[in-house]
Design a protein around this motif. Sequence first.
Motif, PDB file in Angstrom:
ATOM      1  N   THR A 197      -4.065   4.043  15.275  1.00  0.00           N
ATOM      2  CA  THR A 197      -3.059   3.819  14.232  1.00  0.00           C
ATOM      3  C   THR A 197      -3.650   3.203  12.966  1.00  0.00           C
ATOM      4  N   ALA A 198      -4.437   2.144  13.135  1.00  0.00           N
ATOM      5  CA  ALA A 198      -4.960   1.438  11.958  1.00  0.00           C
ATOM      6  C   ALA A 198      -5.926   2.305  11.165  1.00  0.00           C
ATOM      7  N   LEU A 199      -6.776   3.053  11.874  1.00  0.00           N
ATOM      8  CA  LEU A 199      -7.693   3.942  11.164  1.00  0.00           C
ATOM      9  C   LEU A 199      -6.912   4.994  10.383  1.00  0.00           C
ATOM     10  N   LEU A 200      -5.856   5.513  10.980  1.00  0.00           N
ATOM     11  CA  LEU A 200      -5.046   6.518  10.298  1.00  0.00           C
ATOM     12  C   LEU A 200      -4.375   5.914   9.064  1.00  0.00           C
ATOM     13  N   GLU A 201      -3.854   4.704   9.180  1.00  0.00           N
ATOM     14  CA  GLU A 201      -3.243   4.037   8.031  1.00  0.00           C
ATOM     15  C   GLU A 201      -4.265   3.811   6.926  1.00  0.00           C
ATOM     16  N   ARG A 202      -5.477   3.474   7.315  1.00  0.00           N
ATOM     17  CA  ARG A 202      -6.525   3.252   6.315  1.00  0.00           C
ATOM     18  C   ARG A 202      -6.869   4.553   5.590  1.00  0.00           C
ATOM     19  N   VAL A 203      -6.912   5.640   6.339  1.00  0.00           N
ATOM     20  CA  VAL A 203      -7.190   6.935   5.721  1.00  0.00           C
ATOM     21  C   VAL A 203      -6.086   7.293   4.736  1.00  0.00           C
ATOM     22  N   TYR A 204      -4.831   7.035   5.101  1.00  0.00           N
ATOM     23  CA  TYR A 204      -3.721   7.256   4.181  1.00  0.00           C
ATOM     24  C   TYR A 204      -3.950   6.477   2.881  1.00  0.00           C
ATOM     25  N   ALA A 205      -4.352   5.209   3.033  1.00  0.00           N
ATOM     26  CA  ALA A 205      -4.556   4.372   1.842  1.00  0.00           C
ATOM     27  C   ALA A 205      -5.708   4.897   0.987  1.00  0.00           C
ATOM     28  N   LEU A 206      -6.781   5.331   1.632  1.00  0.00           N
ATOM     29  CA  LEU A 206      -7.929   5.855   0.885  1.00  0.00           C
ATOM     30  C   LEU A 206      -7.578   7.135   0.131  1.00  0.00           C
ATOM     31  N   GLN A 207      -6.630   7.892   0.690  1.00  0.00           N
ATOM     32  CA  GLN A 207      -6.210   9.135   0.050  1.00  0.00           C
ATOM     33  C   GLN A 207      -4.986   8.938  -0.852  1.00  0.00           C
ATOM     34  N   ASN A 208      -4.574   7.664  -1.047  1.00  0.00           N
ATOM     35  CA  ASN A 208      -3.432   7.326  -1.910  1.00  0.00           C
ATOM     36  C   ASN A 208      -2.151   8.043  -1.478  1.00  0.00           C
ATOM     37  N   LYS A 209      -1.917   8.018  -0.169  1.00  0.00           N
ATOM     38  CA  LYS A 209      -0.719   8.664   0.374  1.00  0.00           C
ATOM     39  C   LYS A 209       0.087   7.628   1.155  1.00  0.00           C
ATOM     40  N   PRO A 210       1.280   7.281   0.718  1.00  0.00           N
ATOM     41  CA  PRO A 210       2.104   6.317   1.449  1.00  0.00           C
ATOM     42  C   PRO A 210       2.467   6.865   2.842  1.00  0.00           C
ATOM     43  N   PRO A 211       2.302   6.073   3.907  1.00  0.00           N
ATOM     44  CA  PRO A 211       2.624   6.541   5.254  1.00  0.00           C
ATOM     45  C   PRO A 211       4.089   6.950   5.410  1.00  0.00           C
ATOM     46  N   GLN A 212       4.978   6.385   4.579  1.00  0.00           N
ATOM     47  CA  GLN A 212       6.399   6.688   4.723  1.00  0.00           C
ATOM     48  C   GLN A 212       6.754   8.074   4.160  1.00  0.00           C
ATOM     49  N   LEU A 215       4.012  14.616   4.585  1.00  0.00           N
ATOM     50  CA  LEU A 215       2.935  15.357   3.949  1.00  0.00           C
ATOM     51  C   LEU A 215       3.187  16.861   4.014  1.00  0.00           C
ATOM     52  N   ALA A 216       2.760  17.555   2.986  1.00  0.00           N
ATOM     53  CA  ALA A 216       2.685  19.008   3.063  1.00  0.00           C
ATOM     54  C   ALA A 216       1.428  19.377   3.851  1.00  0.00           C
ATOM     55  N   GLU A 217       1.273  20.661   4.165  1.00  0.00           N
ATOM     56  CA  GLU A 217       0.146  21.078   4.992  1.00  0.00           C
ATOM     57  C   GLU A 217      -1.194  20.773   4.321  1.00  0.00           C
ATOM     58  N   ALA A 218      -1.274  20.980   3.009  1.00  0.00           N
ATOM     59  CA  ALA A 218      -2.521  20.694   2.300  1.00  0.00           C
ATOM     60  C   ALA A 218      -2.872  19.216   2.375  1.00  0.00           C
ATOM     61  N   GLY A 219      -1.860  18.359   2.238  1.00  0.00           N
ATOM     62  CA  GLY A 219      -2.099  16.926   2.339  1.00  0.00           C
ATOM     63  C   GLY A 219      -2.528  16.525   3.736  1.00  0.00           C
ATOM     64  N   LEU A 220      -1.929  17.141   4.762  1.00  0.00           N
ATOM     65  CA  LEU A 220      -2.304  16.846   6.137  1.00  0.00           C
ATOM     66  C   LEU A 220      -3.770  17.227   6.385  1.00  0.00           C
ATOM     67  N   TYR A 290       5.070  16.877   7.389  1.00  0.00           N
ATOM     68  CA  TYR A 290       4.577  16.142   8.555  1.00  0.00           C
ATOM     69  C   TYR A 290       4.704  14.643   8.318  1.00  0.00           C
ATOM     70  N   SER A 291       5.368  13.971   9.242  1.00  0.00           N
ATOM     71  CA  SER A 291       5.523  12.524   9.164  1.00  0.00           C
ATOM     72  C   SER A 291       4.258  11.832   9.676  1.00  0.00           C
ATOM     73  N   PHE A 292       4.192  10.532   9.495  1.00  0.00           N
ATOM     74  CA  PHE A 292       3.063   9.760  10.003  1.00  0.00           C
ATOM     75  C   PHE A 292       2.959   9.906  11.518  1.00  0.00           C
ATOM     76  N   GLU A 293       4.112   9.932  12.193  1.00  0.00           N
ATOM     77  CA  GLU A 293       4.109  10.098  13.649  1.00  0.00           C
ATOM     78  C   GLU A 293       3.547  11.452  14.043  1.00  0.00           C
ATOM     79  N   ASP A 294       3.851  12.487  13.257  1.00  0.00           N
ATOM     80  CA  ASP A 294       3.281  13.809  13.532  1.00  0.00           C
ATOM     81  C   ASP A 294       1.757  13.770  13.436  1.00  0.00           C
ATOM     82  N   VAL A 295       1.274  13.134  12.386  1.00  0.00           N
ATOM     83  CA  VAL A 295      -0.179  13.071  12.185  1.00  0.00           C
ATOM     84  C   VAL A 295      -0.822  12.241  13.298  1.00  0.00           C
ATOM     85  N   HIS A 296      -0.130  11.182  13.716  1.00  0.00           N
ATOM     86  CA  HIS A 296      -0.636  10.374  14.831  1.00  0.00           C
ATOM     87  C   HIS A 296      -0.757  11.211  16.089  1.00  0.00           C
TER      88      HIS A 296
END
Length: 594
Positions: A197-212, A215-220, A290-296
């Motif tokens: 979870t934490a690594l995924l949240e960090r990746v979101y932050a590095l890519q400037n994408k709010p977890p809430q 995402l579209a497919e390209a963003g995923l 895709y929600s954060f849970e989907d990506v998880h």
Amino acid sequence: RSARSQSDIEASLTLLNRQPQSAMLCAGVTIFSFLVLGSAPIQAQAGAVERRGALRATNASAEAAEAFRREVKAAADEALGCGEPVSFKHLEEIEGQLLPIYRTLPKNGHGRLERRSLRYLAYRYFHQKSALVVRGFEPVRPVNESHWGAAEILSEQVPSYVESVLESAHAQEHGFDLHDATQLVATLDRLIFDSETALLERVYALQNKPPQRPLAEAGLKQILEAYMAIWMAGDDVLPLLNRPTQLEKVFPHWQQIVKFAHGQMMALNFQRAHNPKTKSNGNSALSSRYSFEDVHTVVGGITKSFAHFWESECQMMKEKLVSADKHQTGRVPLSQFYGKTLNDAEWRFGESESYLRDLGALDETSWLGKQVIIPNYIQGASNCIVAASHYSVCCVNECDPIMRDIEFAVGQPMAETAELLALVGNMTTMKSLDDEVAVKLDSSLVTQLETIAAANGGVVPIHGRLFAQWLHYVFPHDCPFPHKSGTASQLSPNQYGDGYLAQESEMAAHTKEEVQFIGMEKEELHWMSQWSEEEELIASYEGLINKNSSSQLGRLACLLLFVAAAVFGVVGFGRKGAEKDFTLPSFNGKAHYV
């Protein structure tokens, strides 16, 4: 084979009738959260990234420590049925995979597993399913009946925590049953999933994408590519994110890795398409977002399946080493090992002599000089493609299917030599990736197995070090040589330090020491020079061995009485009885598997 015993049937039904005990376990969760985790020291790690996942090294802050306790308790709650429970289907699947191994592990006087056997059972489960080695469960780690092993990071206290919760319900039962093992595995399974979870949240932050934000497919795809890079290489790769050309230079087969990650996304799409009523974070399952849970869910699938995707790379390494093993001993001279790097421009085989020794991949007992043990090297930590602080993703253990076949056929902790010889003698082994041949059990291997049995009341403990050693010499390319606990390590290259790679001068010096043995027969090489008579059992076999010895003594006494009766004329050889032929009692008390 005979049908399953009544005890096996009862063991497989334990999940159906544990409701009263579950309440005790749930009460134990809260108590032991305080007793075990509440007093646990939190070790600081300089530069470590704070992770909210449960199996991780945490920093020294009180906030991080409290988060860790909450997450371990939540995962244990789910596994033990206190919170939102793990699905019954998943528990059944875990139990089904554990049962064949569980049946063959020695039990204590109460018919239960000791803690070392419980840890071994969990290790086998994760290695079979995903080639994962969970920190704290490595088979090379010393452990005794009262201690899980030295805790180096807080995450390694998870086994003791779960075990303490289980023991609270078994204070009078002294050990662990199949249900307990299933709960332990379910808890660890959930903790591993949550750890990303934490690594995924960090990746979101590095890519400037709010977890809430969905995402579209390209963003995923962008998230998954960054996740894979950091998951595999850590912070060193951060400057290269979103630069595919540079990543291709760092990672072998980077494009195939990206396609694998995209394939996990497509698997989620397939699942959502066939479950259109499923909703995620307010989005329709048929939505292309895709929600954060989907990506998880996607990255959880990556953790569990990546080893099988990467197995082709492991097989390529093995093929190169096996091709240099002309006498099929499972060993390659260190000079040839380094020669592939110096002469064949092979980038894989560069570990230093000291690191190979530390991994238990170096045989220094032969007159031929130092040799690399092929399966120990392939299974070594240096070839684990992911080495997180809480688990590693390694090459598939090719000895495990052999052990599964033996466990299924034998069905108990010990077996007679004739049964094992018949069973293993009907197996095949891979001489090369394209050449499968029948196993050859020569007289020396038969003698060694008989010697093991002679030291154990006439039977062989199939989970002992000596039997694992015997399997190594029968399947020298598949089964690792079993070192005594504590004599080899699972240190990753980063954990080992700067000396893990050999200098070119060191490799060149070894290539000059090559011994020529072309034309010599395998036996002339004294290829079993590393054989050691030191036994190490996974648990106490005393009751089983004594029982078997008493049974053999009983059969011997019957035979002596029968011979005495024949001498004095009470009975006669070859005489027919009233209803059936009278024959000498057999010492082979078990039917052989063919």
